[in-house]
Design a protein around this motif. Structure first.
Motif: not given
Length: 427
Positions: A387-391
């Protein structure tokens, strides 16, 4: 003896007064030939002649009639000319230089007159000294008044002209039905090329003087002289116009801003035409909004390109803060330890997951990055690569929108649920 010298000085003044019709043009010609600022149009030149004439008449009256220096005031024509000088944005120094040149020329007229009279040397010296003393006193008195008149008018004129210009700018920004030709006529600038907008501001009246450097700073960074207008007493709007795609040296601008600690500048992104004139300004305004709540109070330059996402989220900060808490859990807590972990994760993600590159950017050992990221993942309840983008967006919101919290709710925290050994409620 004093009365005798005063009487002789009055006679000199009387003879000069009789020749003023010929002498005045001689003085005004000296001003025009010597001082570039005196190259006026005809209307202003008439004022300059009237000012010179009124001052010469006041000086000869003072010498002939024994008028006290305490009774000397700025002649009305001289005051009007000083105001016009200020309105034309001409320097006060040039105006004062003219008075000193006039003082010197008048004294030379007096010396030449004394030579023609063939007075005894002692009388001639005494009269010269007397005339010089009174003349200098007159000039000092008038200059003192002129400085106040000039500065008051300069401020009044700038406020009035800025207000009028600001009204035109606001109309161009707001009136969607305007054609580009009409907008160009209203602003007096070409809008068909490229432009970049800027918003500069200070937070206190005591720092308002720093706004005076904005034009210079933007010129140095862009190579273009900006159009500036005071939006209010603490804010300047500016636009830089370019024949080709704009280039603003943000590093240089940021470095120069450190010399003016109370000054902040937000930059819009380049645009073309009337639409670009407006959009770049809107982006600069949004970047300023981000700056006003930025968690980094020492930052002074805010290019929209660097805060664009925060600018889009800024109107929904409450919802963003709740989402950040759910996304980051305890990592969103407002304290130094969490801030250090967030920064490390953010740098790692910007380095495309390279621990070596992240360590180099942070000037720390690679093991330090590994340790901090592991701690962050424990708090998140999952690897940072998941969930790289959200983080990454959540970390940005903490950084630029102050979306941290002192007590994230464990019941809404994905990380907290994971650490408690329960599966998140996805319903």
């Amino acid at each position: 003896m004093a009365d005798h010298v005063a009487a002789l000085s009055g006679e000199v003044a009387r003879r000069i007064a009789a020749r003023l019709a010929d002498l005045t043009p001689e003085m005004t010609t000296l001003f025009v030939d010597t001082i570039p600022e005196f190259h006026h149009d005809r209307a202003v030149q008439r004022l300059m002649v009237a000012s010179t004439t009124s001052n010469l008449s006041a000086v000869v009256d003072m010498l002939m009639l024994g008028i006290s220096l305490e009774d000397i005031v700025v002649p009305p024509a001289a005051a009007t000319y000083a105001r016009r000088f200020a309105q034309h944005d001409l320097s006060l120094e040039a105006l004062l230089r003219a008075y000193r040149l006039g003082e010197h020329m008048f004294l030379q007229w007096g010396i030449q007159d004394l030579r023609r009279q063939a007075l005894p040397a002692d009388d001639a010296l005494a009269v010269t000294s007397h005339v010089a003393l009174l003349l200098n006193g007159y000039i000092d008195r008038v200059i003192e008044g002129l400085i106040d008149i000039y500065r008051t008018e300069r401020q009044r004129w700038q406020e009035r002209s800025d207000a009028a210009h600001a009204a035109q700018v606001r109309a161009v920004l707001a009136a969607e039905e305007l054609t580009i030709s009409v907008a160009e006529q209203m602003l007096g600038v070409a809008l068909r090329g490229w432009h970049t907008a800027a918003v500069a501001w200070v937070h206190s009246d005591s720092a308002a003087a720093q706004l005076g450097t904005v034009g210079l700073l933007l010129t140095e960074a862009s190579g273009r002289t900006p159009m500036t207008v005071y939006a209010d007493a603490s804010t300047i709007w500016a636009w830089m116009f370019f024949p080709g795609r704009p280039s603003v040296d943000v590093d240089r601008l940021a470095a120069r801003l450190t010399e003016h600690d109370s000054l902040r500048i937000a930059l819009g992104e380049p645009g073309t035409g009337l639409a670009g004139f407006r959009s770049s300004h809107e982006e600069a305004l949004r970047a300023r909004q981000v700056a006003e709540i930025d968690a980094r109070p020492t930052q002074q330059l805010y290019p929209h390109a660097q805060v664009a996402l925060a600018g889009l989220l800024i109107d929904r900060r409450d919802a963003v803060r709740l989402w950040v808490q759910r996304t980051l859990g305890e990592l969103a807590r407002e304290d130094k330890a969490m801030a250090r972990l967030r920064h490390t994760v953010q740098v790692l993600l910007e380095a495309n997951g390279s621990y070596t590159e992240a360590a180099a950017r942070m000037h720390v050992h690679k093991n330090t990055v590994l340790y901090r990221v592991r701690k962050a993942e424990e708090l998140l309840g999952r690897p940072v690569a998941d969930d790289r983008l959200a983080i990454q967006v959540a970390l940005l919101a903490c950084d630029q929108l102050a979306a941290t919290t002192k007590t994230p709710g464990p019941d809404t925290s994905v990380a907290a649920v994971h650490l408690q050994g329960r599966k998140p409620d996805t319903g």
